[in-house]
Design an enzyme around this catalytic site. Sequence first.
Site, PDB file in Angstrom:
ATOM      1  N   HIS B 163      62.795  16.825  80.922  1.00  0.00           N
ATOM      2  CA  HIS B 163      61.743  15.974  81.675  1.00  0.00           C
ATOM      3  C   HIS B 163      62.427  14.124  82.144  1.00  0.00           C
ATOM      4  CE1 HIS B 163      59.140  19.009  82.166  1.00  0.00           C
ATOM      5  NE2 HIS B 163      58.336  18.194  82.303  1.00  0.00           N
ATOM      6  N   ASN B 195      66.641  16.197  73.622  1.00  0.00           N
ATOM      7  CA  ASN B 195      65.071  16.345  74.418  1.00  0.00           C
ATOM      8  C   ASN B 195      63.825  16.430  73.494  1.00  0.00           C
ATOM      9  OD1 ASN B 195      63.683  16.729  76.840  1.00  0.00           O
ATOM     10  ND2 ASN B 195      63.935  18.746  76.666  1.00  0.00           N
TER      11      ASN B 195
END
Lengths: 318, 318
Positions: B163, B195
């Site tokens: 994201h 991440n």
Amino acid sequence: MSKKWLSSMLTIGSVALSSYYYGAYREKQKLLGNGRLDSKQQLELLHKHISKPAFPLFATVSAAELAVMPEVNLTATPLRISQIMKYGFPSLDNVRSYSDFVLSYDRRNRVPNWVFEHLTPLSVAKNEEVDRAKCDFKADESIHPYFRSQNSDYFRSGFDRGHMAAAGNHRLHQKHCEDTFFLTNMAPQVGQGFNRDAWNRLEMYVRKLTKIYPNIYVCTGPLYLPHREDDGKNYIKYQVIGTNNVAVPTHFYKVVVAESTDGQLDMEAYIMPNQVISDDTPLQIFQVPPESIERAAGLLFFDKVNKKQLVKINGKKV
Amino acid sequence: MSKKWLSSMLTIGSVALSSYYYGAYREKQKLLGNGRLDSKQQLELLHKHISKPAFPLFATVSAAELAVMPEVNLTATPLRISQIMKYGFPSLDNVRSYSDFVLSYDRRNRVPNWVFEHLTPLSVAKNEEVDRAKCDFKADESIHPYFRSQNSDYFRSGFDRGHMAAAGNHRLHQKHCEDTFFLTNMAPQVGQGFNRDAWNRLEMYVRKLTKIYPNIYVCTGPLYLPHREDDGKNYIKYQVIGTNNVAVPTHFYKVVVAESTDGQLDMEAYIMPNQVISDDTPLQIFQVPPESIERAAGLLFFDKVNKKQLVKINGKKV
């Protein structure tokens, strides 16, 4: 470039065009230092051109209105967007128009995304009053210094400052020729064997199409194509030159639409590697389906073309 | 981000905003299938919103007018631009607004250029009604299929769908959270060690700033940084994954502006390499001057910020 897409792009395109023009016009005003407006005048101008209820996006929101607005938006409301983007957009389009061509500048790679030209028998005709030797390569001061390519970036790099809009296409006036020498219209090209040879042959070929067709539309630009390495993975790799890290594209493309007097259109699309190409290589072997360039470049070419007008692609009937 | 530039960008920015909004609004109308207009209605609408003489760019040019216009233009005249661009612009901006964030999509790399968020204590607060587990990663059908990243591109690539606008920043409503799962908001990120670890720590840190500041503005995106090779030349190299060649950025950036109740602003800027980062690495060592991100990304951040409001950059007084 499917039919459905073409038609939807046709309308979206014309709208986008207007927003671009509006922005471009105002930016030009600013850059030229004409008609500077204070922020109040700016707001008035904006409001004047955005009426309710069709365009409520710039409606002023008072504290009172704010208080009664629902707190949770489920679609992107104008108010919410203006809140999120309060301190400015990091980028919008980077389209610039010169005296006889239009381009989109890639601020990350310091070369164009695409350069658009319209050639006619008149614009390419030899003209005694236009002297290419008097044209100098020059940085475009209208580009922010962070993103502006300089002659020094190319100096001793081993690469030519390769024109995207060819100087020889713009012979109506000295200024037209000179404008093609802005570095915004350049990308690093292998000199001997490419820029001065095979690529030049392609440019001359396109120019000669004006002997057959009254109107030629050309879009030219760089590509950064992936290749497979020994680890079985695909990579994009390209050199960058100078202190401004000007990208050396792996390939260049040219998409041409030739318009005949009866409005019929013939399209041709080329990809050439940015490397020495032997003089006996026919141009035709560099022809590719236009879609392959669109996918690789992230662009859509001639999306306002009416498919019914399109007769040939790369010499073959559609 | 010089003072002079800031002030000029301030005005240009607000104008650009309006052109964007106009285009975005109309495009949305098209995409949503509402209020479809035929081309005549479109033209009328355009003319209505572009008055002469301030905005003569869309003025219809009749054959009679054309005949008396000079053949040689020395500046980019509206007529000449419309001739050159007769068959459409290959690209304009690619800004999209979602329910609670705004992004610019890189059609060539199939990841965002930048993603903009506005966080408040309310938007990041835990909300029983919002369940992240119910959100699915999904392709954004509003992106042309040539440029649209797909779940299949990421599948078995070894990379996470990372994201840019973090899901945890958008908890006011299920829809806000869901919108962050559009693949237009993703870029391939190393999973374990990045991440799910260092990058997540940075996201949490930004989120926690809402405990101190009522308004946080965050811009997040990918970088493709050059490196020097043994031949002494600089190269940009990055992997691409899937049939759509989705770019794997070499680095990611985050630029944060924290606004206090008195309007004072603190800015922080980070660059993190897209690789395993050890858990004991303090976030602070990833801080960089915002300008370095701007140069590398080809973007200008927070150009509407009034320099007088800006108190600290990376914790140091300006």
